[in-house]
Design an enzyme around this catalytic site. Sequence first.
Site, short mmCIF file in Angstrom:
data_model
loop_
_atom_site.label_atom_id
_atom_site.label_comp_id
_atom_site.label_asym_id
_atom_site.label_seq_id
_atom_site.Cartn_x
_atom_site.Cartn_y
_atom_site.Cartn_z
N GLN A 1 26.63 6.85 43.52
CA GLN A 1 26.70 6.33 42.15
C GLN A 1 28.01 6.66 41.44
O GLN A 1 28.25 6.18 40.35
CB GLN A 1 25.50 6.83 41.35
CG GLN A 1 25.59 8.23 40.72
CD GLN A 1 25.31 9.37 41.67
OE1 GLN A 1 25.68 9.34 42.84
NE2 GLN A 1 24.67 10.41 41.18
N GLY A 2 28.83 7.52 42.06
CA GLY A 2 30.12 7.84 41.45
C GLY A 2 30.14 9.18 40.73
O GLY A 2 31.02 9.44 39.91
N SER B 1 18.78 9.17 35.91
CA SER B 1 20.09 8.83 35.33
C SER B 1 20.67 10.02 34.57
O SER B 1 21.30 9.87 33.53
CB SER B 1 19.96 7.62 34.39
OG SER B 1 19.25 6.58 35.01
N ARG B 2 20.43 11.24 35.11
CA ARG B 2 20.75 12.46 34.37
C ARG B 2 22.18 12.96 34.53
O ARG B 2 22.61 13.83 33.78
CB ARG B 2 19.89 13.63 34.88
CG ARG B 2 18.48 13.68 34.49
CD ARG B 2 17.76 14.75 35.33
NE ARG B 2 17.73 16.05 34.72
CZ ARG B 2 17.99 17.20 35.33
NH1 ARG B 2 18.33 17.22 36.60
NH2 ARG B 2 17.92 18.33 34.69
N ALA C 1 28.11 10.07 25.69
CA ALA C 1 27.59 9.26 26.80
C ALA C 1 26.08 9.38 26.99
O ALA C 1 25.48 10.40 26.71
CB ALA C 1 28.30 9.66 28.10
N LYS C 2 25.50 8.29 27.51
CA LYS C 2 24.10 8.26 27.94
C LYS C 2 24.05 7.73 29.38
O LYS C 2 25.06 7.32 29.94
CB LYS C 2 23.30 7.32 27.02
CG LYS C 2 23.36 7.70 25.55
CD LYS C 2 22.42 6.87 24.68
CE LYS C 2 22.91 5.46 24.43
NZ LYS C 2 22.17 4.74 23.38
N GLY D 1 22.45 4.75 35.43
CA GLY D 1 22.01 4.47 36.81
C GLY D 1 20.78 3.59 36.88
O GLY D 1 20.75 2.60 37.62
N GLU D 2 19.76 3.94 36.14
CA GLU D 2 18.52 3.17 36.20
C GLU D 2 18.50 1.99 35.24
O GLU D 2 18.02 0.91 35.60
CB GLU D 2 17.34 4.10 35.96
CG GLU D 2 17.19 5.06 37.12
CD GLU D 2 16.30 6.23 36.81
OE1 GLU D 2 16.67 7.02 35.93
OE2 GLU D 2 15.24 6.35 37.42
#
Length: 754
Positions: A477-478, A517-518, A711-712, A715-716
């Site tokens: 995911q980077g 997405s943490r 930021a938030k 990913g999901e």
Amino acid sequence: MSQSTQIIGQRLKRLDARGKTTGETKFITDIKVENMLHAAPVYSKVAYGKLLGINTDVVENDPDFVAFFSAKDIPGENQVGVILEDQPLIAENIVRYVGDSVGILVANTAEAAQRLSKLVSVKIEAFTPIFSIDESRDAKENLIHDTNLACQHQVKRGDPEKAFAEAVHVIEARFETPFQEHYYLEPQGCIAFVTPAGGIEILGSIQCPFYVQKAVAKALDIPFSKIRVEQAPTGGAFGGKEDIPSETCTRAALAALILNRPIKMVYNRITDIQLTSKRHPFQMHYKVGVSKTGKLLAAKIKLEENAGAYATLSSVVSYRSAMQALGPYVIDNISVESNSYYTNLPPTGAFRGFGSPQAAFGHERMMDVIATELDMDPIELRLINIVKLDTHTLTGHHLKSSVGAEETLKTAADACDWNHREMSQDERWKTGYGVSLIHYGNCLGAAGWFMDGSGVKIKLHRDGSISVAFGLIEMGQGALTVVQQMTAEALGVEPGRITVLPTDTDQVPDSGPSVASRNVVMTGNAIRNAAAKLLPVLKEAAAELMQCDLNEIVLEQGKISNIRNSEMLSFSELSNYLYLSNRPMDVLGWWHVPELDYDAENGTGEAYFTYSYATQIARVKIDTYTGRVMVDKIWASHDVGKAINPAGLEAQIEGGTAQGIGWALTENFKVVEGEVVTDNLTTYLLPTALDVGEIESILVEDPEPEGPWGAKGIGEPAIIPTAAAIANAVSNALGQSVAQIPIIPEHILEMVGD
Ligand code: MOS
């Protein structure tokens, strides 16, 4: 000491790009160690039954056979359930799905392990299996565990019955969503080693190293301190490597401990698909009452999930789907029930979104059903009800910051020119547009709050280079790149100074799972916490070295300057001085999600600390002669708080959207009598680049004060709205309501008739 803000927001090149594109990166299958043996699972071919005996006579004379281990060889507790204690590490009495492991076979080669594992004779007395949600819910006897209800969550707010009575329209609909297979390119794999001190080391393709550490400790009865887990480069996971590695790595560790040799276990594709978790199929019933103008007044929602043989992460899925069951809309009277039922199918568990894509399919199809009934524009209906600053979510969470829902809706609508959308319908080709709007609770939420902390360790070296260890992981995911980027920003140095280490349980405190997405939020805040400890030390040393006041020091881009006389010092000189002057050169950083005001009994209040928002609009073209649906274009507008690396964000949006297109249209997962029959890419159709169409990413930045630099998570959210947007577009094109996915050509032909 001021810092530049230039590194955040840059499109930094991925740290793992070169290795992965050239093939230099060594994955588990590429790694050989001396004296290594190979293992493969021996598993039940029966969906439900009593294990009567295992006979290894036929394999024992094979020159490559080494050993076979079953439940009785486990020195500790035979239990691997991640949330509920319902899952033996190795089945010893009852088998509950085709794939339930009854043992592990060790051989000299991987080929022999896989071949011989299939020859072991496993005697099982078959019971009548249960495969569907309906059968499981209604069963009175022959229950799969003590109960067939694996877990349950609810929301009870306001007075829905009273509000239904006041509603002008009461609309009901049912929806269904199917299994989805993760199909990460690299199957499950690990190597387990015994350390000279009698401990265990694991190198594995895994999402949650700390889960593996705990699972090994429990089953092998070894203290955590003697277990080190390191993540190997991981070729995709999508939730599928959250809990499964706790099983595979612990079984491999068991064999390693007994044989005192390294054990490698890599699943082949067929085994991987049969044994490991999937996305939960959902059955959903929505009943919604609205006013004459379309205001949502009352809702009663029932979500039912097929949990498979063991609960695994079903609890997270039922919690999240309940908390988000009606999307980012204001509604004061609502009841939601979300129940997960055991069946004799492979366990369903974590998959990108944890139940959110399913709930989004329900609420976003429902919004379009309501709009059709009221003869309203679907975007207008959403705008009337959308959450904004200073409103409440469906659980009653008072939103005080970073609510970009409306902006995502408006920017997506503008980008596709919604008000002038082309609606031409020739006899053969039908075009349709569909919109889908979602919110996604960041991190683990109230139900998982106790474990929602993560750490980093930042270490300065004498030469001015910096290493960073973090507790979450890179799975494609980077993560490595944003960790590098955020560390550079926080310390005021160039990204090139920073080496991001492979995740290792010995380096940082237990940082919980790499899920939900943490990573950006947790690791970014932990980096800021570490920097807040390190910067004063750097500043003090610089002032001492440059003989000036603390407040005259500026650290930027790896240069330290004294603003009084523009004297300069390099970061390397400063680092060396730190060492020579006996100052601390490494720090731990930690961040925990803030306390949440949540009422678990009613499912009300702050379910999560903040939410990501997204709108996706899909334009589809349907060939009514063949039934094929083509996604022409998707406009994807995402409120990410702040873009740390816009290139990485766009890649996440494109990847998630592509995965959503597959779930909506082509991935037709089939199980016959508990056996997965779509176990390869010929039968399980993942979308290729040619099937994905154009994706236009729009980044909305409504900063979250608790997020690092605002930021938030992304990913999901990237996959959650997609299937509903496509189903809404198909419904719009054909003038009929699509109630289930995948929308295969047969369904389209049925809908269009002659
Ligand atoms: Mo992922 S579903 O957060 O493991």
